[in-house]
Design an enzyme around this catalytic site. Structure first.
Site, PDB file in Angstrom:
ATOM      1  N   TYR A 209       0.822  -1.215   0.000  1.00  9.64           N
ATOM      2  CA  TYR A 209       0.000   0.000   0.000  1.00  9.64           C
ATOM      3  C   TYR A 209       0.856   1.265   0.000  1.00  9.64           C
ATOM      4  O   TYR A 209       1.896   1.332   0.655  1.00  9.64           O
ATOM      5  CB  TYR A 209      -0.951   0.004   1.211  1.00  9.64           C
ATOM      6  N   LYS A 218       5.760   9.402   2.962  1.00  7.06           N
ATOM      7  CA  LYS A 218       5.669   9.580   4.412  1.00  7.06           C
ATOM      8  C   LYS A 218       6.967   9.154   5.105  1.00  7.06           C
ATOM      9  O   LYS A 218       7.412   9.807   6.055  1.00  7.06           O
ATOM     10  CB  LYS A 218       4.483   8.788   4.963  1.00  7.06           C
ATOM     11  N   SER A 260      -5.895  14.648   9.149  1.00  8.12           N
ATOM     12  CA  SER A 260      -6.632  14.018   8.049  1.00  8.12           C
ATOM     13  C   SER A 260      -8.117  14.374   8.133  1.00  8.12           C
ATOM     14  O   SER A 260      -8.630  14.737   9.189  1.00  8.12           O
ATOM     15  CB  SER A 260      -6.444  12.507   8.086  1.00  8.12           C
ATOM     16  N   CYS A 262      -9.681  16.930   6.871  1.00  7.78           N
ATOM     17  CA  CYS A 262     -10.008  18.354   6.940  1.00  7.78           C
ATOM     18  C   CYS A 262     -10.023  18.999   5.554  1.00  7.78           C
ATOM     19  O   CYS A 262     -10.272  20.202   5.427  1.00  7.78           O
ATOM     20  CB  CYS A 262      -9.021  19.095   7.826  1.00  7.78           C
TER      21      CYS A 262
HETATM   22  O1  TSX Z   1     -12.512  20.191   2.235  1.00 10.31           O
HETATM   23  C1  TSX Z   1     -13.310  20.829   2.896  1.00 10.31           C
HETATM   24  N1  TSX Z   1     -13.117  22.178   3.085  1.00 10.31           N
HETATM   25  C2  TSX Z   1     -11.884  22.842   2.564  1.00 10.31           C
HETATM   26  C3  TSX Z   1     -12.086  23.262   1.191  1.00 10.31           C
HETATM   27  C4  TSX Z   1     -11.254  24.052   0.530  1.00 10.31           C
HETATM   28  N2  TSX Z   1     -14.404  20.176   3.443  1.00 10.31           N
HETATM   29  C5  TSX Z   1     -14.557  18.729   3.309  1.00 10.31           C
HETATM   30  C6  TSX Z   1     -13.858  18.050   4.461  1.00 10.31           C
HETATM   31  C7  TSX Z   1     -13.688  16.575   4.268  1.00 10.31           C
HETATM   32  C8  TSX Z   1     -12.564  16.232   3.331  1.00 10.31           C
HETATM   33  C9  TSX Z   1     -15.312  20.900   4.142  1.00 10.31           C
HETATM   34  N3  TSX Z   1     -16.426  20.526   4.779  1.00 10.31           N
HETATM   35  C10 TSX Z   1     -15.143  22.276   4.328  1.00 10.31           C
HETATM   36  C11 TSX Z   1     -14.024  22.936   3.778  1.00 10.31           C
HETATM   37  O2  TSX Z   1     -13.866  24.138   3.916  1.00 10.31           O
HETATM   38  N4  TSX Z   1     -16.186  22.717   5.078  1.00 10.31           N
HETATM   39  C12 TSX Z   1     -16.950  21.636   5.348  1.00 10.31           C
HETATM   40  C13 TSX Z   1     -18.188  21.645   6.165  1.00 10.31           C
HETATM   41  C14 TSX Z   1     -19.364  21.935   5.269  1.00 10.31           C
HETATM   42  C15 TSX Z   1     -19.965  20.889   4.594  1.00 10.31           C
HETATM   43  C16 TSX Z   1     -21.055  21.145   3.772  1.00 10.31           C
HETATM   44  C17 TSX Z   1     -21.539  22.433   3.651  1.00 10.31           C
HETATM   45  C18 TSX Z   1     -20.938  23.468   4.329  1.00 10.31           C
HETATM   46  C19 TSX Z   1     -19.834  23.210   5.135  1.00 10.31           C
HETATM   47  N5  TSX Z   1     -22.687  22.627   2.854  1.00 10.31           N
HETATM   48  C20 TSX Z   1     -23.439  23.757   2.743  1.00 10.31           C
HETATM   49  O3  TSX Z   1     -23.162  24.748   3.346  1.00 10.31           O
HETATM   50  C21 TSX Z   1     -24.544  23.716   1.805  1.00 10.31           C
HETATM   51 MN    MN Z   2      -0.830  13.518   4.267  1.00 11.37          MN
END
Ligand code: TSX
Ligand code: MN
Length: 595
Positions: A209, A218, A260, A262
């Site tokens: 993997y 890593k 992770s 985020c």
């Molecule tokens: O990647 C994300 N970001 C950074 C983008 C540049 N995600 C996904 C995280 C899992 C990988 C996010 N999720 C982010 C974000 O800024 N914010 C959120 C939370 C979120 C999810 C859905 C909505 C809003 C915020 N939907 C609506 O507002 C409709």
């Molecule tokens: Mn990484």
């Protein structure tokens, strides 16, 4: 070939130990790559995807037991246990080597031993470093060709110079005439991902993997490089790098470290919603940084590709990632559609009937089993990213104006706050973490700390790592040229709903950061640092956002932070007398501010 005596001797040594049928030196050419891919298709290890839909791309399914990094099988083998610290698995280097040598004996029988010379960073950059990986996996070779600069050109610049030796075997020798399986690997108790920080060596056994087998990423660029960086006075960090251009055409670079889940890759490739702003991608995972002659910190992306999580990547969440993997991409553990394309959960289309799951079964929606493994990956060349930065391969690196830290925090942490000083910024990095549910950590729900997003990737004692960051700040020729440090949180909630829309709208926060780095933008001092004055984050055109909502997303609640202090004290207790006094001091300041 090479005249490098250390390299020749080392390869001969491992050839004697592993006893491969043959030894092959990778030149990195197109022909070599195509031949290996053709061989893997012929053997059943790979499927060639539809040339019209996904040109030059290939599909792999791993063994169901070999789908992710294995942290409990990952070791830092320093001479003293204390030097690995409380957050790493430690083993005695001599004992580990003796045990693993037994396993490596004859482990490549019936297989080819590939020698992969690779450069982490643009070839010849004085921030870059060279490694050589020995592997018995052709899958590793074709992935390393995307993720690193690989082949003959690396041997040419290596000359008689030094390299990081990386040994890898899937740990599955073949008896004469034995038929290979599509994804050879060893059972979990025989998997070992080991690092020898004092000798800058990596030994990996039993897994094919990515994170366990593509040793440049890593293992080298973070665990071993973090040790080299401490020894040599630079930084090897788990950070994306992006370029930010304002409507006047001025450009700044920032890096960001998040745990992770985020959305680090999403931020690295973000498409701004505010008019006139541009975001360009230098890297989505790792940054190596050194001071330039002008006293600023310069960063390179040591990698040449993206090893991205596929599920929930879509034209909605990250069009630039989707376009990066439109061709010449290796897909692992996603679904395979009847027309020879890929599919995964959250890709944004209906799953075509007859799609094959990562477990090689026809998808049955009633089964409750997913099509793609949640950790399914695409390996895509960085140059294919439509938002790739024009300086992403600049050997001098790009000058960094700001560091961002962050995590998933439904409460307590505002959308953005700025450090008062370098020392305060190191404090912010040291308390990075994401709130996790009870299910995820077994006991009670809480904040899982992942300082600097480096917890699984620091090759030495985390307390000493904090000290290295503090020392680097003090070593700066001109403190005013150090990057400003910010803490961001896209994930604050109110009544169970996200307060901030995130994704492309994060460009509004980036614009504020840009202005702060220009000595503009308005901030107010709070107990935790500088928070934007209301209305200093541009919200024009942002539907559903009003002053009261902005106040909520930026609020600093003393009672919440008093609870947070208690959690930080618990977190800090792990590092014992390795915790730098400066960080205890910052915690004391926070407590005093809250009193
Ligand atoms: O990647 C994300 N970001 C950074 C983008 C540049 N995600 C996904 C995280 C899992 C990988 C996010 N999720 C982010 C974000 O800024 N914010 C959120 C939370 C979120 C999810 C859905 C909505 C809003 C915020 N939907 C609506 O507002 C409709
Ligand atoms: Mn990484």
């Amino acid at each position: 070939m090479t005249k490098n005596q250390k390299l020749i001797q080392w390869v001969n040594e491992w050839k004697e130990i592993c006893q491969p049928d043959s030894v092959y030196w990778c030149d990195g050419s197109e022909e070599e790559n195509q031949r290996l891919l053709d061989e893997m298709v012929a053997s059943g290890a790979a499927v060639k995807l539809n040339e019209k839909l996904r040109p030059g791309s290939y599909y792999f399914q791993s063994d169901p037991s070999d789908v992710a990094r294995v942290e409990d099988r990952t070791f830092i083998c320093s001479a003293k246990k204390e030097d690995a610290g409380p957050t790493n698995n430690w083993a005695d280097p001599a004992e580990m080597k003796a045990k693993m040598l037994e396993m490596y004996k004859g482990c490549m029988k019936g297989r080819t031993m590939y020698i992969i010379p690779f450069s982490m960073g643009p070839i010849g950059s004085n921030i870059a470093h060279i490694g050589v990986e020995i592997t018995d996996s052709a899958y590793v070779v074709v992935n390393m060709r995307i993720m690193t600069r690989m082949g003959k050109k690396v041997l040419d610049v290596l000359g008689e110079g030094d390299f990081v030796p990386c040994v890898h075997s899937v740990g599955a020798p073949l008896a004469p005439g034995q038929q290979d399986v599509k994804w050879p690997c060893a059972p979990i108790e025989k998997k070992y991902i080991t690092h020898f920080p004092e000798t800058h060596e990596i030994w990996s056994f039993g897994s094919g993997y990515g994170g366990n087998a593509l040793l440049g990423k890593k293992c080298f660029a973070l665990r071993i490089a973090s040790v080299m960086a401490k020894e040599q006075g630079w930084l090897a960090e788990h950070m994306l790098i992006l370029g930010l251009t304002n409507p006047r055409g001025e450009k700044k670079y920032v890096t960001a470290a998040f745990p992770s889940a985020c959305g680090k890759t999403n931020l690295a490739m973000l498409i701004p919603t505010i008019p006139g702003w541009k975001v360009e991608c230098v890297g989505d995972d790792i940054a190596w940084m050194k001071f330039g002659a002008d006293g600023r910190l310069y960063a390179i992306n040591p990698e040449a590709g993206f090893f991205g999580v596929a599920p929930f990547t879509s034209m909605e969440t990250n069009p630039n990632a989707m376009l990066s993997c439109r061709a010449n991409t290796i897909f692992t553990n996603v679904g395979l559609t009847p027309d020879g394309d890929v599919w995964w959960e959250g890709i944004g289309t209906e799953c075509p009937e007859g799609t094959i799951t990562w477990k090689n079964k026809v998808y049955d929606p009633a089964s409750g089993e997913p099509v793609a493994h949640p950790n399914a990956r695409f390996t895509a060349p960085a140059y294919q990213c439509p938002a790739i930065d024009s300086d992403w391969e600049n050997p001098a690196g790009v000058p960094i104006s700001a560091f961002l830290f962050g995590g998933r925090r439904p409460s307590t942490v505002p959308l953005i706050h700025e450090a008062r000083s370098w020392q305060h910024g190191v404090f912010m990095g040291s308390i990075v973490g994401s709130e996790v549910t009870a299910a995820a950590i077994g006991l009670k729900a809480g904040v899982r700390r992942d300082p600097f997003a480096m917890l699984p990737f620091c090759g030495y004692h985390m307390g000493d790592y904090f000290a290295h960051w503090l020392k680097l700040g003090k070593a700066a020729k001109d403190a005013a040229k150090l990057p400003k440090i910010f803490y961001v949180n896209w994930f604050r909630k109110d009544n169970g709903k996200f307060l901030w829309p995130g994704y492309g709208e994060n460009s509004r926060v980036l614009a504020y950061i840009f202005d702060r780095c220009n000595g503009q933008g308005e901030a107010v001092e709070t107990v935790i640092g500088k928070v934007p004055a209301v209305n200093s984050i541009p919200t024009e055109g942002l539907e559903g956002m009003d002053t009261s909502k902005m106040e909520k997303v930026l609020a600093v609640n003393k009672e919440e932070w008093k609870d947070e202090v208690a959690l930080i004290e618990e977190h800090y207790a792990r590092f014992g007398n390795h915790l730098p006094a400066e960080l205890s001091e910052e915690l004391a300041i926070l407590k005093k501010n809250l009193a």
